[in-house]
Motif scaffolding. Sequence first.
Motif, short mmCIF file in Angstrom:
data_model
loop_
_atom_site.label_atom_id
_atom_site.label_comp_id
_atom_site.label_asym_id
_atom_site.label_seq_id
_atom_site.Cartn_x
_atom_site.Cartn_y
_atom_site.Cartn_z
N GLN A 157 0.82 -1.20 0.00
CA GLN A 157 0.00 0.00 0.00
C GLN A 157 0.86 1.27 0.00
O GLN A 157 0.49 2.29 -0.58
N ALA A 158 2.04 1.19 0.62
CA ALA A 158 2.96 2.33 0.58
C ALA A 158 3.46 2.57 -0.85
O ALA A 158 3.54 3.72 -1.30
N VAL A 159 3.79 1.50 -1.56
CA VAL A 159 4.22 1.63 -2.96
C VAL A 159 3.11 2.26 -3.79
O VAL A 159 3.36 3.15 -4.64
N ALA A 160 1.89 1.81 -3.59
CA ALA A 160 0.76 2.37 -4.33
C ALA A 160 0.62 3.86 -4.07
O ALA A 160 0.40 4.66 -5.00
N ARG A 161 0.77 4.25 -2.81
CA ARG A 161 0.66 5.68 -2.46
C ARG A 161 1.80 6.48 -3.10
O ARG A 161 1.58 7.57 -3.63
N ILE A 162 3.00 5.95 -3.07
CA ILE A 162 4.15 6.64 -3.66
C ILE A 162 3.97 6.81 -5.17
O ILE A 162 4.27 7.87 -5.73
N ARG A 163 3.47 5.78 -5.84
CA ARG A 163 3.34 5.80 -7.30
C ARG A 163 2.07 6.49 -7.78
O ARG A 163 1.93 6.79 -8.97
N GLY A 164 1.13 6.74 -6.87
CA GLY A 164 -0.10 7.42 -7.27
C GLY A 164 -1.08 6.54 -8.01
O GLY A 164 -1.80 6.99 -8.91
N GLY A 165 -1.14 5.26 -7.67
CA GLY A 165 -2.11 4.34 -8.27
C GLY A 165 -2.45 3.26 -7.28
O GLY A 165 -2.11 3.35 -6.10
N THR A 166 -3.12 2.20 -7.75
CA THR A 166 -3.35 1.05 -6.89
C THR A 166 -2.15 0.11 -6.98
O THR A 166 -1.37 0.16 -7.94
N TRP A 167 -2.05 -0.77 -6.00
CA TRP A 167 -0.96 -1.76 -6.04
C TRP A 167 -1.05 -2.59 -7.31
O TRP A 167 -0.03 -2.87 -7.95
N ALA A 168 -2.25 -2.98 -7.69
CA ALA A 168 -2.43 -3.81 -8.89
C ALA A 168 -1.99 -3.07 -10.14
O ALA A 168 -1.35 -3.65 -11.03
N VAL A 170 0.24 -0.61 -10.37
CA VAL A 170 1.68 -0.45 -10.35
C VAL A 170 2.36 -1.77 -10.71
O VAL A 170 3.32 -1.81 -11.48
N LEU A 171 1.85 -2.88 -10.18
CA LEU A 171 2.41 -4.19 -10.46
C LEU A 171 2.34 -4.51 -11.95
O LEU A 171 3.33 -4.95 -12.56
N ALA A 172 1.19 -4.30 -12.56
CA ALA A 172 1.02 -4.60 -13.98
C ALA A 172 1.94 -3.74 -14.84
O ALA A 172 2.54 -4.23 -15.81
N ASP A 173 2.06 -2.48 -14.48
CA ASP A 173 2.83 -1.54 -15.29
C ASP A 173 4.33 -1.74 -15.15
O ASP A 173 5.07 -1.62 -16.13
N ARG A 174 4.79 -2.08 -13.96
CA ARG A 174 6.23 -2.04 -13.70
C ARG A 174 6.89 -3.42 -13.60
O ARG A 174 8.11 -3.49 -13.59
N VAL A 175 6.10 -4.50 -13.53
CA VAL A 175 6.70 -5.83 -13.43
C VAL A 175 6.07 -6.81 -14.42
O VAL A 175 6.77 -7.38 -15.27
#
Length: 465
Positions: A157-168, A170-175
């Motif tokens: 949830q911290a990563v999602a907040r930092i990236r400005g999206g949902t965790w899902a 961010v995961l799809a886009d970056r990995v």
Amino acid sequence: MTEVSRQFERMVRQAQVESRIPAVSVALYRADRAPWTCTVGSSGGAAPLDERTTFRIGSVTKTFTAVLVLQCRDEGLLDLDDPIGAHLDVPEHGGLTVRRLLSHTSGVQREPYGDVWDTLHTPQLDEFLADLARAERVLPPARRFHYSNLGAALLGQAVARIRGGTWAEVLADRVLGPLGLSDTSLAPGPESATGYLVDAYSDHARPEPNTDLGALGPAAQLWSTASDMARWAAFLADPAALDPAGAVLRPTTLDEMRWPLTVTDEMLWTAGFGLGLILVPQGERSSRGRSAGGERVLHVGHDGAMPGFLASVYGRRGGAGTPGAMGCAVLGSSGTGVAVNELSHQLLAASARDDPADIAPWTPGEPAPEPYRGLLGRWWGEGFEYVFSWHDGTLQARGATDPPGRPPAIFEPLPDHPDHPDILRTISGRETGELLRLTRHPEHGNVIKMHWATYRFTRSQETFG
């Protein structure tokens, strides 16, 4: 089908029978062979069981969340020693550091507040964060290993907040996108296996519910195929082979993630945790703490468990016969099919042993640069003998009696002092980070002694005096 493939299939079928798993899907990935897959059983749904069938992978999800965290670190968006409260607005436990949460040494309780696995009520984000005020710190930070789904969810949830999206997102886009893991998703699809509880005293198998984990998703939400997960395991073991440009993560960052920060058992030391990764040393151990053949072999990855499913996803590093980018995934549709947890390790070992990597021929290389030619050979330090050599374009050192599998120390000249080749930095292996200083004869210019991490090294054995 080759004899080795028949042997592997027999291992899978034996595990499926012994652990009574309705469906097993296995994949073995290695850089020097075509991928190998095997399925045994029935999916439990309308679609037949095949290599495109998806299974729940449970806590293997945490390895993806860990990579997302390290991406943020590499981009300067966070520091591993930052408190989680610096990146996520929490009512309690904001002082727990990112590093402690990644290595399961934060001391925070295992699950979110409430009887999640009894009620199967999983909180959404607002409720999850609000309930942190009622979650316990069950141990002091850094006291010992204590596994925590709650901690992994906080990181996601911290990563999602930092990236400005949902965790899902961010995961799809970056990995998932960059690595081509197209069969990995947050939800089951029409080709997904049904997860079961297999009765202990009969052959009856009861379906388990598919629970959406809500805010706990970064800890255990994902579904995937064995093929996708074997590729992911190979990436964790050898990222340069699957991601040569470092678009997902630098190889040196994966090296950092694989460094053990804690052990999971104080007595046996059979497994450890790095930054979000489980580390499992392999091989028969000798009395001196290394494998009987002197080899160092590590399996790196994660296991996963959700109602009706078990998963084991590991890559292999080191050892004779191990090829580059080697990973194995075993996915099973029974929450009690414990053979899943060992089969991945058994298949990795069998593949390296029975179908070893081809041996590349040795070819001559360039000579050592002139400033270092005179120091090559044997030196003594602290009463022990070391061998300094030039291989693969680097100055290296290893103990004269080191086993073959032990990595050498590698040195580089200081990048900000190119005019001073006699001062080098240890960049890996023994004494990483320390300086190596060369002292030359004032008239002849040959190296007469060295200081490594301040210890004196000489051509003959000398006392400290």
